[in-house]
Design a protein around this motif. Structure first.
Motif, short mmCIF file in Angstrom:
data_model
loop_
_atom_site.label_atom_id
_atom_site.label_comp_id
_atom_site.label_asym_id
_atom_site.label_seq_id
_atom_site.Cartn_x
_atom_site.Cartn_y
_atom_site.Cartn_z
N UNK A 266 48.80 6.18 -2.10
CA UNK A 266 48.59 5.31 -3.29
C UNK A 266 49.31 5.64 -4.36
N UNK A 267 49.91 6.83 -4.48
CA UNK A 267 50.98 7.11 -5.51
C UNK A 267 51.83 8.18 -5.03
N UNK A 268 52.95 7.61 -4.22
CA UNK A 268 53.90 8.28 -3.40
C UNK A 268 54.54 9.02 -4.53
N UNK A 269 55.01 10.33 -4.12
CA UNK A 269 56.20 10.93 -4.83
C UNK A 269 57.31 10.44 -4.55
N UNK A 270 58.84 10.57 -5.11
CA UNK A 270 59.95 10.11 -4.95
C UNK A 270 60.57 10.26 -3.31
N UNK B 165 59.88 -0.40 -2.13
CA UNK B 165 58.78 0.11 -2.65
C UNK B 165 59.06 1.31 -3.70
N UNK B 166 58.39 1.33 -4.88
CA UNK B 166 58.34 2.19 -5.94
C UNK B 166 57.00 2.64 -6.26
N UNK B 167 56.97 3.72 -7.11
CA UNK B 167 56.00 4.33 -7.87
C UNK B 167 56.59 4.44 -9.43
N UNK B 168 56.14 3.36 -10.16
CA UNK B 168 56.63 3.45 -11.53
C UNK B 168 56.23 4.71 -12.26
N UNK B 169 55.26 5.67 -11.78
CA UNK B 169 55.08 6.68 -12.38
C UNK B 169 56.35 7.87 -12.56
N UNK B 170 56.85 7.49 -11.46
CA UNK B 170 58.50 8.39 -11.39
C UNK B 170 59.43 7.18 -11.62
N UNK B 171 59.24 7.17 -13.14
CA UNK B 171 60.37 5.87 -13.46
C UNK B 171 61.90 6.37 -13.19
N UNK B 172 62.37 7.13 -13.71
CA UNK B 172 63.93 7.53 -13.30
C UNK B 172 64.38 7.54 -11.85
N UNK B 173 63.21 8.22 -11.19
CA UNK B 173 63.57 8.09 -9.58
C UNK B 173 63.28 6.71 -8.93
N UNK B 174 62.44 5.91 -9.54
CA UNK B 174 62.30 4.36 -9.30
C UNK B 174 63.45 3.51 -9.54
N UNK B 175 64.18 4.04 -10.48
CA UNK B 175 65.37 3.08 -10.99
C UNK B 175 66.62 3.28 -10.36
N UNK B 176 66.68 4.73 -10.01
CA UNK B 176 67.58 5.17 -8.94
C UNK B 176 67.42 4.48 -7.69
#
Lengths: 250, 268
Positions: free
Chosen positions: A45-49, A75-86
């Motif tokens: 439900x809340x995957x790490x990068x 697929x992204x987890x916006x809780x890890x914003x920088x990693x999601x943008x990358x």
């Protein structure tokens, strides 16, 4: 061309590579040409990068194996914003993916979503956001059509796809009716007669898209919502593929 | 869509209180089913589920289907209601071949002794008993009428205790069907049938037919609440059944069930 905008890798038959093959066998039987694929096997439900990158790698492999059939959604987890943008850059800007998939890691109208939407707008990538309205209670960070509506108002230049039409589609369609940058996709719920007709009446056929949520759902039960609907053949063609071609620039 | 004769073992007439359904009169339903080459259906009355006096639905249904040979009425009984046996007897008098129960909407379970009493009475009357495990998605119920699905606990014991009564699970999803197959350890009772309108997942009907046995699967649509195309596409397009398997699922199993019914107990 029939495009299924909502298909996943997970399942319990064979390896992910096996599943990508057998899903196409079934898709062929019911006449689906292209399949928008997202999520891997983590079901987190809340995957790490590391996890969402690994899930995206599974989709990437399917796209490479069957480039004429699978379309990658990142697929992204916006809780890890920088990693999601990358990850957007890795998969979409520099890779073969064309859209973004968001599930239940964060309510989608939170501020972290704004930079993701801005990047999606730059890349012309639609955002498929899972939504449901459950009288039995949503997951803690499971978005509803209300959350999508809030986000869509802030980002009118992004195309959003309302996953599952909010589940409770009689409410979902009303919530996004006045937002032209939100399409509703029909997947994931029971094949209740009248769903597609109501969507067409309220949003217009140009804002309804076919999806299945396979392999958990049957391709066929979800196709029935469109093939069985009392709509015109032109409207049916738009919903089955024409609208997604427009959204994806195919 | 197909040359195979299809009996829809799970269609509905009448009104559902929480949504206006179309195609809910005999003529309209038959016209809608004919679009997917279904010309025969077992029908219940949706109104029966929420009636307090459920038995009142039976003469109502009989009147609706009078003159429609393509529609076989399935009555409704609430075995917690006083003198429910009279309702069952009235269904016999009306010529019905089976009765449906909705335990979750009527406040009882399949593990309750009343289920055994109903099965015994239905067996004596030569009727099948159909258990509807759901009616609509529980996640979208009216906030004042939230009804959980029927648990299948106790069902296998009831089947074993009444081996000559045909029991049909309608609106049964993958999980309880698979659970029953596991609980039975590959030896599902011969009097238990599964209606397929709620089977899901890619290729799910074929997978469940393998788990449960093709001979137990009944074709049903849950129309007009569901698009009837759903079951047709699942069975005829998505799955890859042989012609004998299609014949069994679409009509032979249903015909065998009906042929087995006789006063004093059916012979599944």
């Amino acid at each position: 061309m029939v495009i299924d905008c909502h298909v996943h890798v997970q399942g319990n038959r064979g390896t992910p590579d096996d599943r990508m093959g057998y899903l196409l066998d079934y898709a062929d039987r019911v006449g689906i040409d292209r399949l928008c694929l997202s999520l891997g096997t983590s079901r987190d439900y809340s995957p790490d990068p590391e996890t969402f990158r690994r899930d995206n790698d599974m989709v990437w492999r399917a796209v490479e194996m069957y480039p004429e059939r699978y379309i990658g959604f990142c697929y992204l987890n916006p809780g890890y914003l920088q990693e999601s943008l990358e990850e957007i850059d890795r998969c979409i800007a520099d890779g073969p993916f064309v859209g973004i998939k968001l599930w239940v890691a964060m309510l989608c109208d939170q501020p972290n979503l704004d930079p993701i939407c801005e990047r999606a707008a730059e890349l012309g990538a639609p955002i498929l956001q899972h939504t449901w309205l459950k009288i039995t209670g949503n997951l803690q960070y499971e978005s509803t059509p209300h959350n999508v509506a809030n986000l869509a108002r802030r980002h009118p230049d992004v195309n959003f796809i309302l996953g599952h039409s909010g589940g409770n589609w009689e409410m979902g369609y009303r919530i996004v009716q006045d937002l032209p940058n939100v399409c509703a996709e029909v997947s994931g719920g029971d094949p209740e007669l009248g769903q597609t007709e109501m969507g067409v009446a309220m949003l217009g056929a140009e804002r309804i898209v076919y999806g299945s949520d396979a392999p958990g759902r049957s391709f066929a039960s979800q196709l029935a919502k469109v093939r069985g609907a009392d709509i015109t053949d032109d409207q049916r063609a738009m919903i089955l593929g024409g609208n997604m071609r427009r959204l994806l620039g195919l | 869509m197909t040359d195979t004769a299809i009996i829809d073992c799970n269609a509905n007439l009448g009104n559902w209180p929480f949504r206006r359904t179309g195609y809910n009169t005999p003529d309209a339903l038959l016209e809608r089913l004919a679009r997917v080459d279904i010309d025969r259906a077992w029908v219940t009355l949706l109104d029966a589920v929420m009636l307090k006096n459920v038995g009142a639905a039976n003469p109502w249904l009989a009147e609706m289907v009078a003159g429609y040979e393509q529609l076989m009425p399935v009555g409704s009984v609430n075995p917690t209601w006083p003198a429910w046996e009279r309702d069952l007897a009235e269904c016999v008098d009306l010529g019905f071949r089976g009765v449906r129960v909705n335990p979750n909407y009527h406040g009882w379970t399949l593990a309750d002794p009343i289920f055994g009493e109903l099965l015994a009475a239905a067996g004596e009357a030569g009727m099948f008993v159909e258990v509807a495990l759901h009616m609509t998605d529980e996640r979208h119920h009216h906030p004042l009428v939230m009804v959980p699905p029927v648990a299948v606990d106790g069902l296998l014991d009831a089947c074993a205790a009444h081996p000559n009564v045909a029991i049909v699970l309608a609106n049964v999803k993958n999980a309880p069907a698979s659970q029953l197959a596991r609980d039975a350890d590959g030896e599902l009772p011969g009097n238990l049938y599964f209606e397929l309108s709620h089977f899901e997942s890619v290729g799910g009907v074929q997978a469940l037919a393998g788990e449960l046995g093709v001979e137990r699967i009944l074709f049903g649509t849950h129309a007009p609440y569901y698009y009837p195309e759903s079951s047709v596409l699942k069975v005829f397009e998505e799955c890859d059944f042989s012609e004998p398997e299609l014949a069994a699922i679409t009509h032979q199993n249903a015909e065998r069930l009906l042929a087995s019914l006789q006063a004093g107990g059916s012979q599944p």
